[in-house]
Design a protein around this motif. Sequence first.
Motif, PDB file in Angstrom:
ATOM      1  N   ARG A 127     -18.618  14.986 -22.562  1.00  0.00           N
ATOM      2  CA  ARG A 127     -19.340  15.555 -23.702  1.00  0.00           C
ATOM      3  C   ARG A 127     -19.362  17.062 -23.581  1.00  0.00           C
ATOM      4  N   ASP A 128     -18.976  17.748 -24.620  1.00  0.00           N
ATOM      5  CA  ASP A 128     -19.115  19.205 -24.689  1.00  0.00           C
ATOM      6  C   ASP A 128     -20.373  19.487 -25.490  1.00  0.00           C
ATOM      7  N   ILE A 129     -21.407  19.898 -24.794  1.00  0.00           N
ATOM      8  CA  ILE A 129     -22.703  20.065 -25.444  1.00  0.00           C
ATOM      9  C   ILE A 129     -22.666  21.202 -26.450  1.00  0.00           C
ATOM     10  N   ALA A 130     -22.032  22.282 -26.091  1.00  0.00           N
ATOM     11  CA  ALA A 130     -22.010  23.459 -26.961  1.00  0.00           C
ATOM     12  C   ALA A 130     -21.320  23.158 -28.292  1.00  0.00           C
ATOM     13  N   ASP A 131     -20.272  22.340 -28.234  1.00  0.00           N
ATOM     14  CA  ASP A 131     -19.506  22.033 -29.445  1.00  0.00           C
ATOM     15  C   ASP A 131     -19.915  20.720 -30.093  1.00  0.00           C
ATOM     16  N   HIS A 132     -20.924  20.056 -29.530  1.00  0.00           N
ATOM     17  CA  HIS A 132     -21.378  18.762 -30.062  1.00  0.00           C
ATOM     18  C   HIS A 132     -20.214  17.787 -30.202  1.00  0.00           C
ATOM     19  N   THR A 133     -19.370  17.753 -29.182  1.00  0.00           N
ATOM     20  CA  THR A 133     -18.179  16.920 -29.236  1.00  0.00           C
ATOM     21  C   THR A 133     -18.144  15.946 -28.069  1.00  0.00           C
ATOM     22  N   LEU A 134     -17.864  14.711 -28.382  1.00  0.00           N
ATOM     23  CA  LEU A 134     -17.672  13.660 -27.387  1.00  0.00           C
ATOM     24  C   LEU A 134     -16.182  13.414 -27.243  1.00  0.00           C
ATOM     25  N   TYR A 135     -15.721  13.263 -26.016  1.00  0.00           N
ATOM     26  CA  TYR A 135     -14.301  13.048 -25.768  1.00  0.00           C
ATOM     27  C   TYR A 135     -14.064  11.714 -25.069  1.00  0.00           C
ATOM     28  N   LEU A 136     -12.881  11.193 -25.280  1.00  0.00           N
ATOM     29  CA  LEU A 136     -12.408  10.048 -24.505  1.00  0.00           C
ATOM     30  C   LEU A 136     -10.991  10.363 -24.071  1.00  0.00           C
ATOM     31  N   GLN A 137     -10.829  10.674 -22.788  1.00  0.00           N
ATOM     32  CA  GLN A 137      -9.514  10.928 -22.233  1.00  0.00           C
ATOM     33  C   GLN A 137      -8.931   9.602 -21.781  1.00  0.00           C
ATOM     34  N   MET A 138      -7.784   9.269 -22.329  1.00  0.00           N
ATOM     35  CA  MET A 138      -7.158   7.985 -22.040  1.00  0.00           C
ATOM     36  C   MET A 138      -5.804   8.222 -21.380  1.00  0.00           C
ATOM     37  N   SER A 139      -5.572   7.573 -20.249  1.00  0.00           N
ATOM     38  CA  SER A 139      -4.296   7.711 -19.572  1.00  0.00           C
ATOM     39  C   SER A 139      -3.758   6.337 -19.209  1.00  0.00           C
ATOM     40  N   ASN A 140      -2.473   6.313 -18.831  1.00  0.00           N
ATOM     41  CA  ASN A 140      -1.815   5.044 -18.503  1.00  0.00           C
ATOM     42  C   ASN A 140      -2.097   3.991 -19.575  1.00  0.00           C
ATOM     43  N   LEU A 141      -1.879   4.374 -20.821  1.00  0.00           N
ATOM     44  CA  LEU A 141      -2.187   3.483 -21.934  1.00  0.00           C
ATOM     45  C   LEU A 141      -1.291   2.251 -21.928  1.00  0.00           C
ATOM     46  N   LYS A 142      -1.886   1.147 -22.360  1.00  0.00           N
ATOM     47  CA  LYS A 142      -1.195  -0.140 -22.402  1.00  0.00           C
ATOM     48  C   LYS A 142      -1.198  -0.660 -23.837  1.00  0.00           C
ATOM     49  N   PRO A 143      -0.265  -1.539 -24.168  1.00  0.00           N
ATOM     50  CA  PRO A 143      -0.253  -2.093 -25.530  1.00  0.00           C
ATOM     51  C   PRO A 143      -1.578  -2.741 -25.914  1.00  0.00           C
ATOM     52  N   GLU A 144      -2.283  -3.312 -24.948  1.00  0.00           N
ATOM     53  CA  GLU A 144      -3.569  -3.950 -25.250  1.00  0.00           C
ATOM     54  C   GLU A 144      -4.676  -2.953 -25.554  1.00  0.00           C
ATOM     55  N   ASP A 145      -4.394  -1.668 -25.399  1.00  0.00           N
ATOM     56  CA  ASP A 145      -5.354  -0.639 -25.798  1.00  0.00           C
ATOM     57  C   ASP A 145      -5.262  -0.322 -27.287  1.00  0.00           C
ATOM     58  N   THR A 146      -4.284  -0.892 -27.968  1.00  0.00           N
ATOM     59  CA  THR A 146      -4.126  -0.661 -29.396  1.00  0.00           C
ATOM     60  C   THR A 146      -5.350  -1.157 -30.151  1.00  0.00           C
ATOM     61  N   ALA A 147      -5.950  -0.263 -30.938  1.00  0.00           N
ATOM     62  CA  ALA A 147      -7.168  -0.603 -31.667  1.00  0.00           C
ATOM     63  C   ALA A 147      -7.615   0.593 -32.493  1.00  0.00           C
ATOM     64  N   LEU A 148      -8.597   0.331 -33.345  1.00  0.00           N
ATOM     65  CA  LEU A 148      -9.316   1.411 -34.016  1.00  0.00           C
ATOM     66  C   LEU A 148     -10.440   1.822 -33.085  1.00  0.00           C
ATOM     67  N   TYR A 149     -10.470   3.072 -32.704  1.00  0.00           N
ATOM     68  CA  TYR A 149     -11.502   3.600 -31.808  1.00  0.00           C
ATOM     69  C   TYR A 149     -12.507   4.391 -32.628  1.00  0.00           C
ATOM     70  N   TYR A 150     -13.778   4.136 -32.369  1.00  0.00           N
ATOM     71  CA  TYR A 150     -14.799   4.908 -33.062  1.00  0.00           C
ATOM     72  C   TYR A 150     -15.929   5.258 -32.109  1.00  0.00           C
ATOM     73  N   CYS A 151     -16.588   6.347 -32.390  1.00  0.00           N
ATOM     74  CA  CYS A 151     -17.727   6.746 -31.584  1.00  0.00           C
ATOM     75  C   CYS A 151     -19.007   6.319 -32.292  1.00  0.00           C
ATOM     76  N   ALA A 152     -20.043   6.183 -31.506  1.00  0.00           N
ATOM     77  CA  ALA A 152     -21.320   5.732 -32.037  1.00  0.00           C
ATOM     78  C   ALA A 152     -22.439   6.394 -31.255  1.00  0.00           C
ATOM     79  N   SER A 153     -23.619   6.440 -31.852  1.00  0.00           N
ATOM     80  CA  SER A 153     -24.762   7.072 -31.199  1.00  0.00           C
ATOM     81  C   SER A 153     -26.017   6.243 -31.398  1.00  0.00           C
TER      82      SER A 153
END
Length: 121
Positions: free
Chosen positions: A69-95
């Motif tokens: 989370r970057d507090i100053a920019d009010h931004t949430l991040y998700l760093q994804m590596s070594n992606l697999k076909p099963e990671d295919t999806a619609l990704y959304y953030c929630a609070s």
Amino acid sequence: VQLVESGGESVQAGGSLRLSCVASGYTYLSYCMAWFRQAPGKEREGVAAQRDAATYYADSVKGRFSISRDIADHTLYLQMSNLKPEDTALYYCASRVGMCGPNWSKLRFDSRGPGTQVTVS
């Protein structure tokens, strides 16, 4: 409260992506922020969540994904590596107001963004 995601795209297996979620309209620090994903025909899956120093990950992404989370920019991040076909999806953030807790993925979240599509082939 508004959440807007970006960063999703089509990548090859083994690749990396960073998703972003810009939050506006509320006191960012006091919220549990999370990433969910949903693939066609499958149930929603909680991917990762964070509040203060506490972070939580689904077993399926541990060691590959990182939430921050970057507090100053009010931004949430998700760093994804070594992606697999099963990671295919619609990704959304929630609070949601308050803590996340170990059962965070089963909790009711107050707001969510429209999502960003990640496709891994």
